[in-house]
Design a protein around this motif. Structure first.
Motif, PDB file in Angstrom:
ATOM      1  N   ALA A 141     -46.774 174.424  58.505  1.00 20.73           N
ATOM      2  CA  ALA A 141     -47.898 173.996  57.671  1.00 20.73           C
ATOM      3  C   ALA A 141     -47.537 174.048  56.193  1.00 20.73           C
ATOM      4  CB  ALA A 141     -49.119 174.876  57.955  1.00 20.73           C
ATOM      5  N   ILE A 142     -46.776 175.058  55.820  1.00 21.13           N
ATOM      6  CA  ILE A 142     -46.335 175.165  54.429  1.00 21.13           C
ATOM      7  C   ILE A 142     -45.365 174.043  54.093  1.00 21.13           C
ATOM      8  CG2 ILE A 142     -44.983 176.608  52.843  1.00 21.13           C
ATOM      9  CD1 ILE A 142     -46.261 179.063  54.245  1.00 21.13           C
ATOM     10  N   ALA A 143     -44.495 173.689  55.031  1.00 23.37           N
ATOM     11  CA  ALA A 143     -43.581 172.561  54.828  1.00 23.37           C
ATOM     12  C   ALA A 143     -44.361 171.251  54.711  1.00 23.37           C
ATOM     13  CB  ALA A 143     -42.567 172.489  55.965  1.00 23.37           C
ATOM     14  N   ASP A 144     -45.403 171.101  55.532  1.00 21.93           N
ATOM     15  CA  ASP A 144     -46.234 169.895  55.455  1.00 21.93           C
ATOM     16  C   ASP A 144     -46.904 169.775  54.091  1.00 21.93           C
ATOM     17  OD1 ASP A 144     -45.553 169.282  58.055  1.00 21.93           O
ATOM     18  OD2 ASP A 144     -47.402 170.092  58.929  1.00 21.93           O
ATOM     19  N   ALA A 145     -47.139 170.922  53.445  1.00 18.67           N
ATOM     20  CA  ALA A 145     -47.744 170.922  52.114  1.00 18.67           C
ATOM     21  C   ALA A 145     -46.702 170.733  51.008  1.00 18.67           C
ATOM     22  CB  ALA A 145     -48.496 172.231  51.891  1.00 18.67           C
ATOM     23  N   GLY A 146     -45.428 170.661  51.413  1.00 23.75           N
ATOM     24  CA  GLY A 146     -44.375 170.357  50.444  1.00 23.75           C
ATOM     25  C   GLY A 146     -43.526 171.520  49.993  1.00 23.75           C
ATOM     26  N   TYR A 147     -43.574 172.649  50.725  1.00 26.15           N
ATOM     27  CA  TYR A 147     -42.869 173.847  50.282  1.00 26.15           C
ATOM     28  C   TYR A 147     -41.937 174.386  51.365  1.00 26.15           C
ATOM     29  CZ  TYR A 147     -46.097 173.974  46.358  1.00 26.15           C
ATOM     30  OH  TYR A 147     -46.807 173.662  45.230  1.00 26.15           O
ATOM     31  N   ALA A 148     -40.805 174.924  50.914  1.00 22.19           N
ATOM     32  CA  ALA A 148     -39.874 175.619  51.806  1.00 22.19           C
ATOM     33  C   ALA A 148     -39.971 177.115  51.528  1.00 22.19           C
ATOM     34  CB  ALA A 148     -38.448 175.143  51.573  1.00 22.19           C
ATOM     35  N   VAL A 149     -40.223 177.912  52.578  1.00 20.71           N
ATOM     36  CA  VAL A 149     -40.168 179.367  52.487  1.00 20.71           C
ATOM     37  C   VAL A 149     -39.178 179.851  53.542  1.00 20.71           C
ATOM     38  CG1 VAL A 149     -42.489 179.571  51.535  1.00 20.71           C
ATOM     39  CG2 VAL A 149     -42.167 179.668  54.024  1.00 20.71           C
ATOM     40  N   ARG A 150     -38.921 181.138  53.585  1.00 22.07           N
ATOM     41  CA  ARG A 150     -37.835 181.645  54.427  1.00 22.07           C
ATOM     42  C   ARG A 150     -38.355 182.292  55.701  1.00 22.07           C
ATOM     43  NH1 ARG A 150     -32.430 183.099  52.943  1.00 22.07           N
ATOM     44  NH2 ARG A 150     -31.260 182.901  54.884  1.00 22.07           N
ATOM     45  N   HIS A 151     -37.905 181.771  56.836  1.00 22.95           N
ATOM     46  CA  HIS A 151     -38.174 182.376  58.138  1.00 22.95           C
ATOM     47  C   HIS A 151     -36.885 183.047  58.584  1.00 22.95           C
ATOM     48  CE1 HIS A 151     -39.408 181.892  62.618  1.00 22.95           C
ATOM     49  NE2 HIS A 151     -39.978 182.963  62.099  1.00 22.95           N
ATOM     50  N   LEU A 152     -36.964 184.311  59.035  1.00 23.07           N
ATOM     51  CA  LEU A 152     -35.750 185.088  59.261  1.00 23.07           C
ATOM     52  C   LEU A 152     -35.672 185.691  60.663  1.00 23.07           C
ATOM     53  CD1 LEU A 152     -35.780 186.885  55.811  1.00 23.07           C
ATOM     54  CD2 LEU A 152     -34.093 185.198  56.546  1.00 23.07           C
ATOM     55  N   PRO A 153     -35.786 184.867  61.707  1.00 25.54           N
ATOM     56  CA  PRO A 153     -35.649 185.432  63.053  1.00 25.54           C
ATOM     57  C   PRO A 153     -34.268 186.011  63.302  1.00 25.54           C
ATOM     58  CG  PRO A 153     -35.634 183.026  63.123  1.00 25.54           C
ATOM     59  CD  PRO A 153     -36.030 183.413  61.738  1.00 25.54           C
ATOM     60  N   GLY A 154     -33.245 185.462  62.630  1.00 23.45           N
ATOM     61  CA  GLY A 154     -31.886 185.972  62.794  1.00 23.45           C
ATOM     62  C   GLY A 154     -31.705 187.373  62.253  1.00 23.45           C
ATOM     63  N   GLN A 155     -32.632 187.836  61.423  1.00 21.96           N
ATOM     64  CA  GLN A 155     -32.583 189.197  60.901  1.00 21.96           C
ATOM     65  C   GLN A 155     -33.644 190.085  61.551  1.00 21.96           C
ATOM     66  OE1 GLN A 155     -31.814 187.755  56.449  1.00 21.96           O
ATOM     67  NE2 GLN A 155     -31.726 189.978  56.597  1.00 21.96           N
ATOM     68  N   GLY A 156     -34.107 189.657  62.721  1.00 21.84           N
ATOM     69  CA  GLY A 156     -35.074 190.461  63.448  1.00 21.84           C
ATOM     70  C   GLY A 156     -36.479 190.362  62.917  1.00 21.84           C
ATOM     71  N   LEU A 157     -36.788 189.271  62.169  1.00 22.66           N
ATOM     72  CA  LEU A 157     -38.112 189.114  61.576  1.00 22.66           C
ATOM     73  C   LEU A 157     -38.753 187.786  61.993  1.00 22.66           C
ATOM     74  CD1 LEU A 157     -37.185 190.430  58.033  1.00 22.66           C
ATOM     75  CD2 LEU A 157     -38.790 191.530  59.613  1.00 22.66           C
ATOM     76  N   PRO A 158     -38.889 187.542  63.294  1.00 21.13           N
ATOM     77  CA  PRO A 158     -39.489 186.278  63.732  1.00 21.13           C
ATOM     78  C   PRO A 158     -40.963 186.182  63.385  1.00 21.13           C
ATOM     79  CG  PRO A 158     -39.251 187.766  65.597  1.00 21.13           C
ATOM     80  CD  PRO A 158     -38.543 188.412  64.438  1.00 21.13           C
ATOM     81  N   GLN A 159     -41.598 187.325  63.112  1.00 19.66           N
ATOM     82  CA  GLN A 159     -43.036 187.376  62.848  1.00 19.66           C
ATOM     83  C   GLN A 159     -43.338 187.413  61.364  1.00 19.66           C
ATOM     84  OE1 GLN A 159     -41.099 189.867  63.077  1.00 19.66           O
ATOM     85  NE2 GLN A 159     -41.975 191.767  62.335  1.00 19.66           N
ATOM     86  N   ALA A 160     -42.380 187.014  60.520  1.00 20.67           N
ATOM     87  CA  ALA A 160     -42.570 187.146  59.082  1.00 20.67           C
ATOM     88  C   ALA A 160     -42.021 185.939  58.337  1.00 20.67           C
ATOM     89  CB  ALA A 160     -41.879 188.419  58.582  1.00 20.67           C
ATOM     90  N   LEU A 161     -42.556 185.711  57.138  1.00 26.07           N
ATOM     91  CA  LEU A 161     -42.035 184.716  56.206  1.00 26.07           C
ATOM     92  C   LEU A 161     -41.791 185.401  54.873  1.00 26.07           C
ATOM     93  CD1 LEU A 161     -44.382 181.634  56.842  1.00 26.07           C
ATOM     94  CD2 LEU A 161     -42.088 182.028  57.785  1.00 26.07           C
ATOM     95  N   ARG A 162     -40.613 185.179  54.312  1.00 25.05           N
ATOM     96  CA  ARG A 162     -40.332 185.669  52.960  1.00 25.05           C
ATOM     97  C   ARG A 162     -40.634 184.543  51.985  1.00 25.05           C
ATOM     98  NH1 ARG A 162     -34.361 186.335  51.068  1.00 25.05           N
ATOM     99  NH2 ARG A 162     -34.836 184.183  50.506  1.00 25.05           N
ATOM    100  N   ILE A 163     -41.562 184.796  51.078  1.00 25.56           N
ATOM    101  CA  ILE A 163     -42.058 183.756  50.171  1.00 25.56           C
ATOM    102  C   ILE A 163     -41.727 184.134  48.734  1.00 25.56           C
ATOM    103  CG2 ILE A 163     -44.101 182.506  49.386  1.00 25.56           C
ATOM    104  CD1 ILE A 163     -45.363 183.106  52.146  1.00 25.56           C
ATOM    105  N   THR A 164     -40.880 183.331  48.099  1.00 25.90           N
ATOM    106  CA  THR A 164     -40.543 183.558  46.698  1.00 25.90           C
ATOM    107  C   THR A 164     -41.773 183.358  45.824  1.00 25.90           C
ATOM    108  OG1 THR A 164     -38.285 182.754  47.091  1.00 25.90           O
ATOM    109  CG2 THR A 164     -39.046 182.800  44.809  1.00 25.90           C
ATOM    110  N   ILE A 165     -41.918 184.188  44.819  1.00 27.25           N
ATOM    111  CA  ILE A 165     -43.020 184.034  43.872  1.00 27.25           C
ATOM    112  C   ILE A 165     -42.684 182.882  42.917  1.00 27.25           C
ATOM    113  CG2 ILE A 165     -44.362 185.110  42.042  1.00 27.25           C
ATOM    114  CD1 ILE A 165     -44.827 186.236  44.885  1.00 27.25           C
ATOM    115  N   GLY A 166     -43.513 181.840  42.960  1.00 23.38           N
ATOM    116  CA  GLY A 166     -43.306 180.675  42.117  1.00 23.38           C
ATOM    117  C   GLY A 166     -44.302 180.638  40.972  1.00 23.38           C
ATOM    118  N   THR A 167     -44.623 179.451  40.537  1.00 21.39           N
ATOM    119  CA  THR A 167     -45.607 179.288  39.467  1.00 21.39           C
ATOM    120  C   THR A 167     -47.015 179.517  40.026  1.00 21.39           C
ATOM    121  OG1 THR A 167     -45.908 176.935  39.921  1.00 21.39           O
ATOM    122  CG2 THR A 167     -44.120 177.555  38.394  1.00 21.39           C
ATOM    123  N   ALA A 168     -47.988 179.607  39.125  1.00 20.22           N
ATOM    124  CA  ALA A 168     -49.377 179.813  39.551  1.00 20.22           C
ATOM    125  C   ALA A 168     -49.828 178.696  40.489  1.00 20.22           C
ATOM    126  CB  ALA A 168     -50.291 179.889  38.329  1.00 20.22           C
TER     127      ALA A 168
END
Length: 366
Positions: free
Chosen positions: A321-348
């Motif tokens: 859904a975030i990609a559909d809105a035009g953004y890439a965030v980090r999904h890290l199942p390879g690091q044992g975090l399939p249930q999480a997204l790491r989201i960089t702090i961007g502009t307001a």
């Protein structure tokens, strides 16, 4: 006899580092909130330094003497105790290579920086993960995992990808509990995002103890990720080891100039820290408001937030859904975090867009 070159078994165990994505599955270019880059870019002075005419046929200063001198002045460190690298990644790999090998162990906490596992395997050592404490570093668990084969301990502080940070007393306790022949590497890639008074004491430890190395980078708050500039400090013996095995011309001439200019622009540094603090605070409050939908933000001291999906909403669904809105965030199942997204702090505006997507997915409206 084999008829083709045979890969060393420890290299075969490496899973190549996967960088944050910047395009969607169908090839659309996305706003990149997946690599913890500075949304403000870099200092105008650093940009001007990059634009200076130079002779690309000439090698850069192999010792990065001017940059090391400037770093020494800023941090009160003898430049002879500083070594520069191709980002801090090179220096992290060199730390493992210089002090560990086949039969040795390299220790780090679960949910740590992916490069630590690669650095251990690259030199034939065995990577060992200690249990975490609610996605943060557990000092007692790390110390309990130390064996007679442990040679290097990596500590990311603040930690990537979780954003957690050990206070000074805990870092000191970790160091005090390690044998003297075990190298503690304190990876401070996000240290400049900490507030005054939150310093973890790594530089002091490196100044006074023979088994502590601190690494830093210009890729994050300084906004120079594309130039690949990092540095490390420790006692002369540690620096000598890294100098023996690093690339002889490992930091480009343009990178050295840009880093010098970036160091001098303290206003840009302060502005970046302030913008990150305010937007991170707003975003975390927005996630907390959705807590009844089982979203949780891991407390972060860095320029990103790890959002946990602990209810019916799946991280993969939010990622799309975030990609559909035009953004890439980090999904890290390879690091044992399939249930999480790491989201960089961007502009307001960017963070408001991400928040709207998550609110809609949680049925909380836009």
């Amino acid at each position: 006899m084999a008829d083709t070159p045979i890969m060393k078994p420890w290299i075969e165990g490496i899973h190549a580092y996967v960088p944050g994505k910047s395009t969607s599955a169908d090839g659309r270019k996305l706003v990149k909130l997946s690599a913890n880059e500075n949304p403000l870019g870099c200092s105008a002075d650093a940009l001007a330094a990059l634009a200076v005419d130079h002779t690309p046929a000439a090698y850069p200063d192999p010792d990065a003497a001017a940059l090391r001198a400037a770093l020494g002045r800023q941090h009160g460190i003898d430049p002879a105790r500083i070594v520069c690298g191709t980002g801090s990644d090179e220096l992290l790999n060199l730390a493992a290579q210089g002090f560990a090998g086949p039969g040795d162990e390299v220790l780090f906490s679960r949910y740590s920086f992916a490069v630590y596992d690669i650095a251990a395997r690259r030199c034939g050592a065995t990577p060992v993960e200690a249990p975490d404490a609610d996605y943060g570093t557990d000092v007692d668990a790390l110390l309990a995992a130390v064996t007679e084969r442990t040679r290097v301990v990596f500590l990311a502080n603040p930690n990537n990808p979780t954003g957690t940070c050990l206070p000074r007393a805990e870092v000191e306790r970790l160091h005090a509990g390690l044998p003297g022949d075990v190298l503690l590497v304190v990876d401070q890639a996000y240290a400049e995002y900490l507030e005054p008074g939150e310093d973890d004491g790594g530089l002091d430890l490196a100044a006074h103890h023979a088994n502590v190395l601190v690494t830093r980078t210009f890729s994050k708050i300084y906004g120079l990720a594309g130039e690949r500039i990092g540095w490390a400090t420790g006692v002369p013996g540690l620096v000598d080891v890294l100098n023996r095995i690093r690339g002889p011309f490992n930091v480009t001439a343009s990178g050295q100039r840009a880093a010098l200019a970036a160091l001098a622009d303290t206003n840009f540094l302060a502005r970046s820290r302030e913008a990150n603090r305010e937007e991170r605070k707003r975003f975390v409050h927005a996630i907390e408001a959705l807590g009844n939908h089982w979203l949780r933000a891991v407390p972060s001291k860095a320029n990103f937030v790890l959002v946990l999906f602990e209810g019916d909403l799946q991280a993969e669904t939010a990622l799309q859904a975030i990609a559909d809105a035009g953004y890439a965030v980090r999904h890290l199942p390879g690091q044992g975090l399939p249930q999480a997204l790491r989201i960089t702090i961007g502009t307001a505006r960017q963070m408001d867009d991400i928040t709207r997507v998550l609110r809609t997915l949680c049925g909380a409206g836009a």
